[in-house]
Scaffold this motif. Sequence first.
Motif, mmCIF file in Angstrom:
data_model
loop_
_atom_site.group_PDB
_atom_site.id
_atom_site.type_symbol
_atom_site.label_atom_id
_atom_site.label_comp_id
_atom_site.label_asym_id
_atom_site.label_seq_id
_atom_site.Cartn_x
_atom_site.Cartn_y
_atom_site.Cartn_z
ATOM 1 N N UNK A 357 0.824 -1.218 0.000
ATOM 2 C CA UNK A 357 0.000 0.000 0.000
ATOM 3 C C UNK A 357 0.854 1.261 0.000
ATOM 4 N N UNK A 358 2.066 1.140 0.491
ATOM 5 C CA UNK A 358 2.980 2.291 0.507
ATOM 6 C C UNK A 358 3.953 2.264 -0.678
ATOM 7 N N UNK A 359 3.501 1.631 -1.763
ATOM 8 C CA UNK A 359 4.219 1.642 -3.044
ATOM 9 C C UNK A 359 5.565 0.936 -2.997
ATOM 10 N N UNK A 360 5.699 -0.016 -2.116
ATOM 11 C CA UNK A 360 6.918 -0.829 -2.130
ATOM 12 C C UNK A 360 6.868 -1.747 -3.348
ATOM 13 N N UNK A 361 7.898 -1.822 -4.166
ATOM 14 C CA UNK A 361 7.875 -2.675 -5.358
ATOM 15 C C UNK A 361 7.639 -4.145 -4.981
ATOM 16 N N UNK A 362 6.818 -4.809 -5.772
ATOM 17 C CA UNK A 362 6.553 -6.221 -5.523
ATOM 18 C C UNK A 362 6.276 -6.901 -6.864
ATOM 19 N N UNK A 363 6.275 -8.209 -6.868
ATOM 20 C CA UNK A 363 6.058 -8.991 -8.085
ATOM 21 C C UNK A 363 4.846 -9.897 -7.892
ATOM 22 N N UNK A 364 3.993 -9.949 -8.919
ATOM 23 C CA UNK A 364 2.803 -10.805 -8.864
ATOM 24 C C UNK A 364 2.926 -11.908 -9.894
ATOM 25 N N UNK A 365 2.611 -13.131 -9.477
ATOM 26 C CA UNK A 365 2.618 -14.240 -10.426
ATOM 27 C C UNK A 365 1.480 -14.051 -11.426
ATOM 28 N N UNK A 366 1.759 -14.285 -12.680
ATOM 29 C CA UNK A 366 0.770 -14.061 -13.743
ATOM 30 C C UNK A 366 0.173 -15.377 -14.274
ATOM 31 N N UNK A 367 0.729 -16.496 -13.919
ATOM 32 C CA UNK A 367 0.303 -17.773 -14.487
ATOM 33 C C UNK A 367 -0.197 -18.692 -13.373
ATOM 34 N N UNK A 368 -1.439 -19.170 -13.520
ATOM 35 C CA UNK A 368 -1.961 -20.116 -12.538
ATOM 36 C C UNK A 368 -1.959 -21.508 -13.144
ATOM 37 N N UNK A 369 -1.703 -22.518 -12.292
ATOM 38 C CA UNK A 369 -1.490 -23.882 -12.775
ATOM 39 C C UNK A 369 -2.435 -24.894 -12.125
ATOM 40 N N UNK A 370 -3.516 -24.430 -11.529
ATOM 41 C CA UNK A 370 -4.332 -25.362 -10.752
ATOM 42 C C UNK A 370 -5.793 -25.403 -11.193
ATOM 43 N N UNK A 371 -6.386 -24.281 -11.533
ATOM 44 C CA UNK A 371 -7.826 -24.231 -11.766
ATOM 45 C C UNK A 371 -8.187 -24.386 -13.248
ATOM 46 N N UNK A 372 -9.347 -24.984 -13.482
ATOM 47 C CA UNK A 372 -9.895 -24.990 -14.830
ATOM 48 C C UNK A 372 -10.237 -23.549 -15.227
#
Length: 447
Positions: A357-372
Amino acid sequence: MDESRDTLRATFEEIRQLPYISYDQLYRSLSDAHVYSLLIGLDWDSLSSEETNCVTWQEVDNLLRGENSKSFEDIKFLYEIKDIAFNHWLPSQEEFDDCEYKLTGGIQSIQTFSKLTFKQPSEIDKVKKKKKGEKEEENGEKMKSEEEIMEAEEEQMMFSEQRRSEFVNEEFNSILKVDDGNSNHQGEQRVKGFCPQAIKKLTENGYNLPYFDEQEDVWQLSMPDRIRLVQLLIAKETNEMLEKFQRSLREFKDKCKQKAELETQNEVEILKRKQIIAATVTGASINQELLREIKPQIVIVEEAAEVLEPQLVASIGSWTKYMLLIGDHQQLRPSVDAYHLRKDYNFDISMMERLINNQMPYTTLQMQNRQRVEFAELLLDIYPNLKTNHKRISGHKPATCLEKSVFFWDHQHEETKERSVRNEEEAKRAVDLGLFLVQQGYEPRKI
């Protein structure tokens, strides 16, 4: 360590026996001259053979003069005759109780309370019949007057009091059994000590008995002085036991502290040789001292979005160079039961969410491998860039026994919150659905 534990246990066992003190303990508090006067002051030949076990004055005199050999039998015989003499010199239990009663200002102890007498039912009936005649109305039925009803209530209260008294007395005797004075074995006969209030009153002028120290013949002491002497000896012995217990307890605590420090040092030496150390966040916060010694420079936190920030702060220190937080701040927050902590102090916001929330850089996974795909599409409003690894999820076939693989199943049953949110209706439906799938041939491990 074991020696300290054994000493502490033995001392505690002595403390547990404090309400009573053995004759042998009292003998040790008397001088040899006093014990000698106790034995020679009793008219042995005037006692019955049952009281003395056929002991004669001549046998006592020979033993005291040392004319017999110092055998085990002589030592045992000495203890037996000391017990006999002490029983005759000792005030009765009633005299002890009366003295304790006066010292406490009239507050009845359990023993004196148990001496209260109650009329038996037959006696009460006789008194009632004598004082009151039976009253009958025209229909022949007996009617009790208001005064008779009050008498019946008093009678019931009296019987209840009697039962309570008997119960208290039985409980007291089962826990602190009063010795009947018939035992002839060393250390078995015991004298009950006064309650703390009576001892405090008794020792207002100190524990010393100057007139007794100057007087060697114990038989010249009056009964009140004998009571005072015995109870002061018990109080002195009690204080010595308590002081011994405190010393043993301090020694045991010191040994425990030393043992804990040695164990910590041993754990530190072992853990410093390891590349990876795993712990729960609770375990890490509990073992802060251990972490301070190890000083791990890299900290990885799984499910960081559900970890309370104070717990996480307690798990790191100035030695930490890198910290990796893995989790999803848009799912579950840390569990905080107190509403005002969530509302006023934002306790349910994790360090991970606060930094993002305080704009700390972070990385989000873009690929999911579990759900239909049909499941993943429901999340696009939250994760607009979410992609699906079709190769990985191609083997996830929908259940053929269901018309649709995705559907909403609503109900009107409210959820409850104890330690966590729960809904019994939803749980029941989940179980029923699982059983249905099993009945259709699907293996439980695949559901």
